[in-house]
Design a protein around this motif. Structure first.
Motif, PDB file in Angstrom:
ATOM      1  N   HIS A  59       0.818  -1.214   0.000  1.00 55.67           N
ATOM      2  CA  HIS A  59       0.000   0.000   0.000  1.00 55.67           C
ATOM      3  C   HIS A  59       0.860   1.276   0.000  1.00 55.67           C
ATOM      4  CE1 HIS A  59      -3.800   1.996   0.368  1.00 55.67           C
ATOM      5  NE2 HIS A  59      -3.340   2.744   1.339  1.00 55.67           N
ATOM      6  N   VAL A  60       1.699   1.407   1.011  1.00 55.68           N
ATOM      7  CA  VAL A  60       2.625   2.535   1.068  1.00 55.68           C
ATOM      8  C   VAL A  60       3.996   1.973   1.394  1.00 55.68           C
ATOM      9  CG1 VAL A  60       3.297   4.625   2.330  1.00 55.68           C
ATOM     10  CG2 VAL A  60       0.904   4.256   1.762  1.00 55.68           C
ATOM     11  N   ARG A  93      15.357   8.238   2.601  1.00 55.04           N
ATOM     12  CA  ARG A  93      15.342   9.420   1.736  1.00 55.04           C
ATOM     13  C   ARG A  93      16.704  10.093   1.636  1.00 55.04           C
ATOM     14  NH1 ARG A  93      14.663  14.059   4.870  1.00 55.04           N
ATOM     15  NH2 ARG A  93      13.817  15.310   3.214  1.00 55.04           N
ATOM     16  N   ARG A 135      17.974  11.116  -2.014  1.00 53.70           N
ATOM     17  CA  ARG A 135      18.228  12.523  -2.322  1.00 53.70           C
ATOM     18  C   ARG A 135      19.692  12.761  -2.679  1.00 53.70           C
ATOM     19  NH1 ARG A 135      14.780  16.479  -1.214  1.00 53.70           N
ATOM     20  NH2 ARG A 135      16.316  17.883  -0.351  1.00 53.70           N
ATOM     21  N   THR A 195      12.722  16.346 -11.061  1.00 50.96           N
ATOM     22  CA  THR A 195      11.625  15.462 -10.663  1.00 50.96           C
ATOM     23  C   THR A 195      12.080  14.475  -9.592  1.00 50.96           C
ATOM     24  OG1 THR A 195      10.751  15.615 -12.912  1.00 50.96           O
ATOM     25  CG2 THR A 195       9.906  13.842 -11.540  1.00 50.96           C
ATOM     26  N   LEU A 218      12.436  16.238  -6.282  1.00 50.47           N
ATOM     27  CA  LEU A 218      11.153  16.565  -5.662  1.00 50.47           C
ATOM     28  C   LEU A 218      10.452  15.318  -5.146  1.00 50.47           C
ATOM     29  CD1 LEU A 218       9.792  19.213  -8.204  1.00 50.47           C
ATOM     30  CD2 LEU A 218      10.709  19.645  -5.937  1.00 50.47           C
ATOM     31  N   VAL A 219      10.496  14.240  -5.936  1.00 50.57           N
ATOM     32  CA  VAL A 219       9.734  13.039  -5.606  1.00 50.57           C
ATOM     33  C   VAL A 219      10.321  12.314  -4.401  1.00 50.57           C
ATOM     34  CG1 VAL A 219       9.451  10.665  -6.411  1.00 50.57           C
ATOM     35  CG2 VAL A 219       8.561  12.555  -7.769  1.00 50.57           C
ATOM     36  N   ASN A 275      11.658  13.463  -1.920  1.00 51.54           N
ATOM     37  CA  ASN A 275      11.706  14.339  -0.769  1.00 51.54           C
ATOM     38  C   ASN A 275      11.077  13.740   0.476  1.00 51.54           C
ATOM     39  OD1 ASN A 275      12.530  16.768   0.218  1.00 51.54           O
ATOM     40  ND2 ASN A 275      10.493  17.632   0.060  1.00 51.54           N
ATOM     41  N   SER A 276      10.062  12.901   0.281  1.00 51.88           N
ATOM     42  CA  SER A 276       9.299  12.442   1.444  1.00 51.88           C
ATOM     43  C   SER A 276       9.780  11.093   1.966  1.00 51.88           C
ATOM     44  CB  SER A 276       7.822  12.353   1.073  1.00 51.88           C
ATOM     45  OG  SER A 276       7.639  11.340   0.112  1.00 51.88           O
ATOM     46  N   ARG A 279       8.554   8.369   1.131  1.00 57.19           N
ATOM     47  CA  ARG A 279       7.421   7.459   1.082  1.00 57.19           C
ATOM     48  C   ARG A 279       6.931   7.375  -0.351  1.00 57.19           C
ATOM     49  NH1 ARG A 279       2.916   9.709   4.536  1.00 57.19           N
ATOM     50  NH2 ARG A 279       2.037   7.633   4.546  1.00 57.19           N
ATOM     51  N   ALA A 303       3.721   5.566  -3.068  1.00 56.74           N
ATOM     52  CA  ALA A 303       2.573   4.716  -3.384  1.00 56.74           C
ATOM     53  C   ALA A 303       2.536   4.591  -4.905  1.00 56.74           C
ATOM     54  CB  ALA A 303       1.281   5.321  -2.845  1.00 56.74           C
ATOM     55  N   TRP A 304       1.682   3.726  -5.425  1.00 58.09           N
ATOM     56  CA  TRP A 304       1.778   3.410  -6.854  1.00 58.09           C
ATOM     57  C   TRP A 304       1.684   4.622  -7.762  1.00 58.09           C
ATOM     58  CZ3 TRP A 304      -2.304   4.458 -10.121  1.00 58.09           C
ATOM     59  CH2 TRP A 304      -3.561   4.613  -9.568  1.00 58.09           C
ATOM     60  N   PHE A 305       0.919   5.645  -7.353  1.00 59.02           N
ATOM     61  CA  PHE A 305       0.725   6.762  -8.268  1.00 59.02           C
ATOM     62  C   PHE A 305       2.018   7.564  -8.500  1.00 59.02           C
ATOM     63  CE2 PHE A 305      -0.946  10.893  -9.678  1.00 59.02           C
ATOM     64  CZ  PHE A 305      -1.632  10.445 -10.783  1.00 59.02           C
ATOM     65  N   LEU A 347       3.418   8.830 -12.142  1.00 59.93           N
ATOM     66  CA  LEU A 347       3.882  10.178 -12.481  1.00 59.93           C
ATOM     67  C   LEU A 347       5.234  10.121 -13.206  1.00 59.93           C
ATOM     68  CD1 LEU A 347       3.056  12.346  -9.350  1.00 59.93           C
ATOM     69  CD2 LEU A 347       2.228  12.701 -11.676  1.00 59.93           C
ATOM     70  N   TRP A 378       4.944   8.530 -16.640  1.00 57.20           N
ATOM     71  CA  TRP A 378       4.244   9.422 -17.575  1.00 57.20           C
ATOM     72  C   TRP A 378       5.198  10.494 -18.129  1.00 57.20           C
ATOM     73  CZ3 TRP A 378       1.017   5.829 -17.058  1.00 57.20           C
ATOM     74  CH2 TRP A 378      -0.242   5.871 -17.627  1.00 57.20           C
TER      75      TRP A 378
END
Lengths: 364, 364, 364
Positions: free
Chosen positions: B124-125, B130, B134, B327, B330-331, B333-334, B336, B338-340, B344, B347
């Protein structure tokens, strides 16, 4: 019907509905009074957009969570879509594109910024769900990259490049709509718990009966379309009369007019310290216009436009969209806000607006 | 040797090794069948790259932590390096540069994105370190800035600018290699505890005896070099035959071929919820190619190329590398996912691929 | 006065004050010895800047928090302002603009980077107040966007565009100064608790009596102005003699000279693990130059310059400022630092410096 009248009586914004018949009458009587028609149509669109927005929310509230979210997400920018479709049918591609880019930038910078400023002036530090905000900001970022290549790669006006650009734009439109669909699946279905407090439903406001809502939705959409026609016809010449560049009108004026209703909701939510709602409206509108309205217009242009529309924007517009997207991504990183964050966003918007306002004619 | 055969028997990917002799035979028999040779060489490189990757890891596992990490970091993209050196010797600088930029972008967006998507569909997550992510993303960001200036400043083809660009490229190459070295010192030595779980070693997989590993390393490198020669010779004309632009082939096809083996490891690690490994492979490869392979090629071009190679890329390629780097920063950064998030990244990669695929000939 | 002499005796940097009379004598005796005058004026400005900085801080320390902060913020880059005003009066707009952009980039990348590196070599991991750092980084980001449009939109040298650019530059200057003022209101008044440990005052160093401080402030400012005149007159021809491009001199040399004093404070604070102070000096200077010094120069150019100055920069300079701002925003995101973060920032600065140093004449 009584509910509708009560709503209109209680909401001074809706008194502006009186201008809807006035604009139709004026268009019949003085079809050449472009500046007058421009102002009247602007004033008439604002309350119609407010009605449309409330009707959409009422229908959404009745149809259950997933379908309601879908409906809200699809019709949330109906005003912008109808204005753009009218301009599309008239072959005013410059105006369509300026209003798309402008709506993305206005929502990302001005609506979000003013919400954070207004909320911050009342509340010392405000918190919001950063997952939801970053999700929307990333969608806008994705769309701004999609706009980049058709606008940057093409330099020559050879037939080869026109064909390249049209094929690429259709491909990108399909990609963006797919991303939008997957994003809804993600935020409304598989990972909805991450977006907990970012709900769109306006508590406290009366929800209309479903029949009234559907009736209003249909009727007001037709009215918006009719007023938009007058607006699109008059905007160019009115702009000249007021000494505004077409770029400024399309980018700033049209976006502010089309989004006036939503702005009201976003600002009042921020004052009530419900920043998730404000962020959802501002960035949600931006991502919806970028990933749904814009690609739908590209695909529709094959059916209703005089020639197909591509996604080739004026390079300055793409730069503005890209800056807006990166700014939103950077700003929403912390999930906390104070009034100066709003100032920063509004200032960037002011830089854009000033540039567009001063631009010598023929350069945009 | 039995270990090697057992490995081949158990791993269906390695059955493709049968195509290695086939491609040599075909190159002798039908030297003009470019499309056939292109396909055969692609199919033959994939299992060789897998063997090479496993041999490198086995040698690294034997030689202790610091030296092993160093070895892994240096030889981890041996396939890409050998292909690029072959193209360099043939003077195909366009292809070398497209494959460098493509490998950076493919690893940053596609390999990372598909890992996050595949992992996210099962879990799920997912969380990952990080700091490590990073660190690698910033290295790629640094390299993309280094690529920016030789490509953007030079517009005129005067001899002065050619000289400027060559000197600048050598200087930047030295800077990048030094940054890469300091980065290894930082992540493997002075601050290794921050990168705790980002280990590269594949647990559970059999580690080869050192002699077998060294023998395989040497032998397979020679084979990759020989197959690469056929690949480089056939790729241009095959691309035309398939209706693909040279930019698309260099950027997308070569990167996917060269990185096929690593992708397998990255994806399977993500499915096992070992996202640190996936992120390490994806962003680690990208940073290694950007800060080590690319500058080494520039320096080597003075020895083995017909003329010196600079770091001047097609501007679109630099924009893509820069977007990929931002990208990733930025991505990650957290920490964490999930699939989306995977969607991104994929895409954005698809936007690049589509643009390159449709590009009219002569514009890249 | 004894305090002043004691300070000079204890601080070897201030011994360089001996060069102040030397440079004046040399300018009288050998007015054509540009290379000599250039070196002498550089060496003379460094200790004057140090005195100026200390005097400003002493006055600020006496006048209470809010007014002191205001004073510090306004006069903190007095050296840069005086040099730029001298160049402005001489009509050397190229030099003014290069030194503005250079000062922003040098502070953001080199001063911050070297502080993080020097601090990190002594302390394993350092923490700092990320709210303060991000606040300053965002201000620089805002300013870099303001610089973007006058530099990017204008391509034609028609009178229409010159007028557009001047009006836009004045408008942007007003916007930036307003943002700077609101930023001070935010950080010194309404939300000062968020910036808790980012104080500018140097503990441990002797604070001068107010009369001495004011006297020094006035006297040294005049000296800086006089030396700057010699510096500005000699810099161009000296650069040629040393084989440096004008872009390199304006961007790198002038910034390093003008900021030498502050660098000392920033580096020594970092060694003492007082990173908030280092970050405050580095990013605070950058934001002050971007949002206060630069717009003030634009407005002053209408009074003292031969013609009005606009904000149109060489595109490469704008790209560098923008990259510096985005890098600072990304890097300060975590509020933690280790030595390699400093390396990254310095390396990006080195890429810029190398590009500018090698640039063929006539291209900047």
């Amino acid at each position: 019907m009584y509910v509708l009248f009560k709503q209109i009586r209680d909401n001074p914004l809706l008194w502006l509905l009186a201008f809807v018949p006035v604009v139709f009458a004026a268009a019949k009587l003085w079809p050449e009074a472009h500046s007058l028609l421009f102002i009247l149509s602007v004033v008439a669109i604002v309350p119609l957009a407010a009605l449309l927005s409330h009707a959409t929310e009422s229908v959404a509230a009745k149809t259950g969570d997933a379908a309601g979210g879908l409906l809200n997400a699809t019709l949330g920018n109906l005003t912008e879509l109808v204005i753009a479709l009218t301009a599309l049918r008239a072959g005013e591609y410059m105006l369509v594109k300026a209003s798309i880019a402008g709506a993305i930038v206005t929502n990302t910078l001005f609506v979000l910024g003013a919400s954070l400023l207004l909320g911050g002036l009342k509340h010392h530090v405000q918190e919001y769900n950063r997952v939801g905000a970053r999700f929307q900001a990333f969608l806008v970022f994705l769309a701004s990259i999609a706009l980049l290549f058709p606008s940057v790669v093409t330099r020559v006006d050879s037939p080869e490049f026109v064909a390249f650009n049209r094929t690429l734009s259709v491909g990108l439109a399909v990609l963006l709509i797919a991303a939008y669909g997957l994003g809804m699946l993600f935020s409304l279905k598989t990972h909805r718990e991450l977006f907990a407090s970012a709900g769109h439903a306006e508590e406290g406001e009366a929800v209309w009966p479903i029949r009234l809502a559907l009736f209003t939705l249909a009727g007001v959409t037709v009215l918006v379309a009719l007023v938009s026609e007058i607006f699109v016809e008059s905007v160019q010449q009115a702009a000249e009369a007021f000494g505004m560049t077409p770029a400024f009108v399309g980018f700033i004026v049209v976006s502010l007019v089309g989004g006036a209703a939503e702005m009201g909701s976003a600002f009042s939510a921020a004052r009530k310290d419900r920043l998730d709602l404000s962020v959802g409206i501002a960035l949600g509108s931006a991502s919806q216009i970028a990933l749904f309205v814009a690609p739908v217009l590209v695909l529709f242009s094959y059916v209703i436009g005089p020639t197909p529309m591509d996604l080739q924007f004026w390079p300055g517009a793409v730069v503005m969209v890209l800056i807006a997207a990166i700014t939103a991504t950077l700003v929403t990183n912390s999930g906390r806000s104070a009034w100066f964050v709003g100032v920063l966003l509004i200032w960037i918007y002011a830089i854009f607006a000033m540039t567009l306002f001063l631009l010598p004619p023929g350069s945009a």
